[in-house]
Write a protein that holds these residues in place. Structure first.
Motif, PDB file in Angstrom:
ATOM      1  N   SER A   1      43.785  38.970  36.408  1.00 30.75           N
ATOM      2  CA  SER A   1      45.274  39.050  36.520  1.00 30.75           C
ATOM      3  C   SER A   1      45.855  37.817  35.891  1.00 30.75           C
ATOM      4  O   SER A   1      47.018  37.810  35.150  1.00 30.75           O
ATOM      5  CB  SER A   1      45.614  39.158  37.921  1.00 30.75           C
ATOM      6  OG  SER A   1      45.015  38.055  38.819  1.00 30.75           O
ATOM      7  N   HIS A   2      45.165  36.596  36.117  1.00 28.29           N
ATOM      8  CA  HIS A   2      45.818  35.463  35.756  1.00 28.29           C
ATOM      9  C   HIS A   2      44.571  34.240  36.000  1.00 28.29           C
ATOM     10  O   HIS A   2      43.524  34.716  36.513  1.00 28.29           O
ATOM     11  CB  HIS A   2      47.117  35.108  36.206  1.00 28.29           C
ATOM     12  CG  HIS A   2      46.988  34.532  37.699  1.00 28.29           C
ATOM     13  ND1 HIS A   2      46.614  35.507  38.742  1.00 28.29           N
ATOM     14  CD2 HIS A   2      47.146  33.327  38.208  1.00 28.29           C
ATOM     15  CE1 HIS A   2      46.682  35.016  39.815  1.00 28.29           C
ATOM     16  NE2 HIS A   2      47.157  33.569  39.611  1.00 28.29           N
ATOM     17  N   TYR A   3      44.827  33.004  35.731  1.00 33.38           N
ATOM     18  CA  TYR A   3      43.879  32.251  35.652  1.00 33.38           C
ATOM     19  C   TYR A   3      43.914  31.233  36.545  1.00 33.38           C
ATOM     20  O   TYR A   3      43.177  29.872  36.314  1.00 33.38           O
ATOM     21  CB  TYR A   3      43.702  31.507  34.169  1.00 33.38           C
ATOM     22  CG  TYR A   3      43.328  32.605  33.185  1.00 33.38           C
ATOM     23  CD1 TYR A   3      42.410  33.439  33.296  1.00 33.38           C
ATOM     24  CD2 TYR A   3      44.100  32.782  31.787  1.00 33.38           C
ATOM     25  CE1 TYR A   3      42.004  34.450  32.228  1.00 33.38           C
ATOM     26  CE2 TYR A   3      43.699  33.683  30.664  1.00 33.38           C
ATOM     27  CZ  TYR A   3      42.787  34.531  31.296  1.00 33.38           C
ATOM     28  OH  TYR A   3      42.464  35.584  30.284  1.00 33.38           O
TER      29      TYR A   3
ATOM     30  N   THR B   1      48.285  41.068  51.319  1.00 36.06           N
ATOM     31  CA  THR B   1      47.217  40.446  50.883  1.00 36.06           C
ATOM     32  C   THR B   1      47.389  38.652  50.331  1.00 36.06           C
ATOM     33  O   THR B   1      48.569  38.375  50.423  1.00 36.06           O
ATOM     34  CB  THR B   1      46.328  40.990  49.563  1.00 36.06           C
ATOM     35  OG1 THR B   1      44.939  40.555  49.303  1.00 36.06           O
ATOM     36  CG2 THR B   1      47.116  40.720  48.293  1.00 36.06           C
ATOM     37  N   HIS B   2      46.289  38.083  50.042  1.00 31.63           N
ATOM     38  CA  HIS B   2      46.671  36.831  49.449  1.00 31.63           C
ATOM     39  C   HIS B   2      47.663  35.729  50.315  1.00 31.63           C
ATOM     40  O   HIS B   2      48.578  35.285  49.735  1.00 31.63           O
ATOM     41  CB  HIS B   2      46.898  36.927  48.203  1.00 31.63           C
ATOM     42  CG  HIS B   2      46.913  35.587  47.164  1.00 31.63           C
ATOM     43  ND1 HIS B   2      47.862  34.687  47.451  1.00 31.63           N
ATOM     44  CD2 HIS B   2      45.994  35.344  46.294  1.00 31.63           C
ATOM     45  CE1 HIS B   2      47.388  33.927  46.274  1.00 31.63           C
ATOM     46  NE2 HIS B   2      46.291  34.103  45.709  1.00 31.63           N
ATOM     47  N   MET B   3      47.438  36.141  51.649  1.00 30.12           N
ATOM     48  CA  MET B   3      48.490  35.230  52.526  1.00 30.12           C
ATOM     49  C   MET B   3      48.429  33.837  52.525  1.00 30.12           C
ATOM     50  O   MET B   3      47.444  33.245  52.948  1.00 30.12           O
ATOM     51  CB  MET B   3      48.336  35.855  54.217  1.00 30.12           C
ATOM     52  CG  MET B   3      48.287  37.534  53.976  1.00 30.12           C
ATOM     53  SD  MET B   3      48.271  38.047  55.704  1.00 30.12           S
ATOM     54  CE  MET B   3      49.680  37.822  56.290  1.00 30.12           C
TER      55      MET B   3
ATOM     56  N   HIS C   1      49.091  41.229  42.518  1.00 32.14           N
ATOM     57  CA  HIS C   1      48.559  40.003  42.321  1.00 32.14           C
ATOM     58  C   HIS C   1      49.559  38.952  42.762  1.00 32.14           C
ATOM     59  O   HIS C   1      50.365  38.998  43.299  1.00 32.14           O
ATOM     60  CB  HIS C   1      47.711  39.862  40.860  1.00 32.14           C
ATOM     61  CG  HIS C   1      46.639  40.689  40.925  1.00 32.14           C
ATOM     62  ND1 HIS C   1      46.554  42.155  40.589  1.00 32.14           N
ATOM     63  CD2 HIS C   1      45.405  40.624  41.272  1.00 32.14           C
ATOM     64  CE1 HIS C   1      45.502  42.642  40.785  1.00 32.14           C
ATOM     65  NE2 HIS C   1      44.679  41.773  41.376  1.00 32.14           N
ATOM     66  N   ASP C   2      49.446  37.800  42.004  1.00 33.45           N
ATOM     67  CA  ASP C   2      50.221  36.501  42.490  1.00 33.45           C
ATOM     68  C   ASP C   2      51.620  36.670  41.641  1.00 33.45           C
ATOM     69  O   ASP C   2      51.699  36.489  40.463  1.00 33.45           O
ATOM     70  CB  ASP C   2      49.414  35.323  42.035  1.00 33.45           C
ATOM     71  CG  ASP C   2      48.311  34.898  42.876  1.00 33.45           C
ATOM     72  OD1 ASP C   2      47.682  35.984  43.539  1.00 33.45           O
ATOM     73  OD2 ASP C   2      47.703  33.678  42.832  1.00 33.45           O
ATOM     74  N   THR C   3      52.553  36.784  42.655  1.00 28.97           N
ATOM     75  CA  THR C   3      53.842  36.722  41.834  1.00 28.97           C
ATOM     76  C   THR C   3      55.195  36.339  43.030  1.00 28.97           C
ATOM     77  O   THR C   3      55.074  36.607  44.056  1.00 28.97           O
ATOM     78  CB  THR C   3      54.130  38.192  41.449  1.00 28.97           C
ATOM     79  OG1 THR C   3      55.420  38.360  40.835  1.00 28.97           O
ATOM     80  CG2 THR C   3      54.351  39.408  42.494  1.00 28.97           C
TER      81      THR C   3
ATOM     82  N   SER D   1      42.105  29.832  39.773  1.00 25.92           N
ATOM     83  CA  SER D   1      40.564  29.741  40.383  1.00 25.92           C
ATOM     84  C   SER D   1      40.364  30.731  41.210  1.00 25.92           C
ATOM     85  O   SER D   1      38.961  31.210  41.113  1.00 25.92           O
ATOM     86  CB  SER D   1      40.178  28.308  40.773  1.00 25.92           C
ATOM     87  OG  SER D   1      41.093  28.146  41.935  1.00 25.92           O
ATOM     88  N   ASP D   2      40.944  31.133  42.185  1.00 23.47           N
ATOM     89  CA  ASP D   2      40.711  31.914  43.079  1.00 23.47           C
ATOM     90  C   ASP D   2      40.807  33.443  42.542  1.00 23.47           C
ATOM     91  O   ASP D   2      40.269  34.176  43.388  1.00 23.47           O
ATOM     92  CB  ASP D   2      41.714  32.109  44.511  1.00 23.47           C
ATOM     93  CG  ASP D   2      43.295  32.049  43.843  1.00 23.47           C
ATOM     94  OD1 ASP D   2      43.636  31.354  42.781  1.00 23.47           O
ATOM     95  OD2 ASP D   2      44.098  32.761  44.550  1.00 23.47           O
ATOM     96  N   HIS D   3      40.931  33.729  41.244  1.00 25.34           N
ATOM     97  CA  HIS D   3      40.878  34.988  40.785  1.00 25.34           C
ATOM     98  C   HIS D   3      39.867  35.125  39.611  1.00 25.34           C
ATOM     99  O   HIS D   3      39.594  36.256  39.362  1.00 25.34           O
ATOM    100  CB  HIS D   3      42.339  35.194  40.037  1.00 25.34           C
ATOM    101  CG  HIS D   3      43.526  35.284  41.080  1.00 25.34           C
ATOM    102  ND1 HIS D   3      43.932  36.367  41.491  1.00 25.34           N
ATOM    103  CD2 HIS D   3      43.987  34.202  41.782  1.00 25.34           C
ATOM    104  CE1 HIS D   3      44.720  36.296  42.442  1.00 25.34           C
ATOM    105  NE2 HIS D   3      44.865  34.818  42.647  1.00 25.34           N
ATOM    106  N   TYR D   4      38.999  34.037  39.377  1.00 24.26           N
ATOM    107  CA  TYR D   4      37.825  34.359  38.621  1.00 24.26           C
ATOM    108  C   TYR D   4      36.555  33.174  38.827  1.00 24.26           C
ATOM    109  O   TYR D   4      36.036  33.215  38.129  1.00 24.26           O
ATOM    110  CB  TYR D   4      38.317  34.474  37.004  1.00 24.26           C
ATOM    111  CG  TYR D   4      38.394  32.963  36.463  1.00 24.26           C
ATOM    112  CD1 TYR D   4      39.813  32.314  36.562  1.00 24.26           C
ATOM    113  CD2 TYR D   4      37.680  32.284  35.473  1.00 24.26           C
ATOM    114  CE1 TYR D   4      40.053  31.422  35.742  1.00 24.26           C
ATOM    115  CE2 TYR D   4      37.762  31.345  34.718  1.00 24.26           C
ATOM    116  CZ  TYR D   4      39.125  30.713  34.954  1.00 24.26           C
ATOM    117  OH  TYR D   4      39.347  29.562  34.439  1.00 24.26           O
TER     118      TYR D   4
HETATM  119 ZN   LIG Z   1      45.765  33.265  43.893  1.00 25.86          ZN
END
Ligand SMILES: [Zn+2]
Ligand SMILES: [Zn+2]
Length: 277
Positions: free
Chosen positions: A75-77, A256-258, A192-194, A79-82
């Motif tokens: 989704s984006h870069y 999610t991602h709280m 995802h993150d937004t 660290s917690d996403h890849y």
């Molecule tokens: Zn994140």
């Protein structure tokens, strides 16, 4: 999530779209919520969206070899996403039940994905050299094939269609995407993150399941600490997520991602109550 037919022998079966949230965490290392990752299973298709810390462990908990998913969307870069990608690319290449990849790993991302593929090939080289010398692996099974995407259809195979939705993850992060997943008449959306984002709202209509991120801080904490305000400027508040769900009306809405900022963090119950108002 939205199975029309019960699974058999690990297959989703028929026209079911099966979604498993493998990771719902944030950058902080914590045992109860690994980094963001979602497993999509539809017919013969298997796909990961994001590959945060612990993805390999969660796949193994499902009885899946780490190398049994050949396509990953990022989704984006952050660290917690890849951060879990190197584990998946390396461990998955081992030709045993816990690994088992039989070709390269296809990874789809916004601009920057070429750097990840090149860097991974270099960083995994010493491990690959040992295993190739031992006649243990095919080196090509440790290769990432990069696919750069923009907003729109990212993946379209076997009736499974995934669209990238441009979202808004802060003033200085130009590339961040949510995803709309469709299969067999079912719709799954992950923000995802937004921050609160009208484009996401427009493209999340008609979802069976809509997963949205959230961040919360007490007003006095946010006012007293610029760092807390900076984090909040990258995410959606509970009240904003409530507005998103009110304008999209999914059959099932999930958080999610709280990001619950310290000190004196807002409780999950307080977040839920504010989302619902
Ligand atoms: Zn994140
Ligand atoms: Zn992020």
């Amino acid at each position: 999530m939205t199975e029309k037919t019960p699974p058999t022998d690990g297959n989703t079966g028929g026209d079911a779209l099966k979604v498993t949230l493998l990771g719902t965490g944030i950058p902080n290392a914590q045992i109860n919520a690994f980094g963001t990752s979602t497993l999509i299973e539809a017919g013969d298709e298997k796909l990961l969206i994001d590959c945060g810390r612990g993805t390999a462990i969660r796949l193994s908990q499902l009885g899946l070899g780490v190398g049994h998913v050949d396509h990953i969307l990022l989704s984006h870069y952050h660290s917690d996403h890849y951060a879990g990608l190197f584990d998946v690319v390396m461990t998955g290449s081992i030709p045993q039940k816990f690994g088992g990849r039989m070709g390269p790993l296809h990874v789809y991302g916004p601009p920057g994905i070429d750097r990840i593929a090149e860097g991974a090939w270099i960083a995994t080289g010493p491990d690959r050299d040992i295993r190739v010398a031992d006649n243990e692996i095919d080196p090509e099974h440790m290769r990432i094939i990069p696919h750069e995407y923009e907003e729109g259809v990212v993946y379209d195979r076997g009736g499974l269609v995934v669209r990238a939705i441009k979202v808004d993850h802060g003033d200085f992060i130009d590339i961040a995407y949510g995803f709309r997943v469709e299969y067999g008449g079912r719709v799954f959306v992950h923000s995802h993150d937004t921050r609160y984002n009208e484009n996401l709202i427009a493209q999340a209509q008609g979802a069976d399941v809509f997963v949205h991120e959230v961040a919360a801080a007490r007003p006095e904490i946010q006012a007293a600490n610029p760092a807390v305000g900076l984090v909040m400027a990258h995410h959606a508040s509970p009240a904003e997520v409530g507005r998103v769900f009110a304008q999209t009306r999914p059959k099932l809405a999930l958080l999610t991602h709280m990001v619950l900022l310290k000190p004196d963090p807002v409780s999950v119950e307080e977040v839920m109550a504010e989302v619902a108002t």
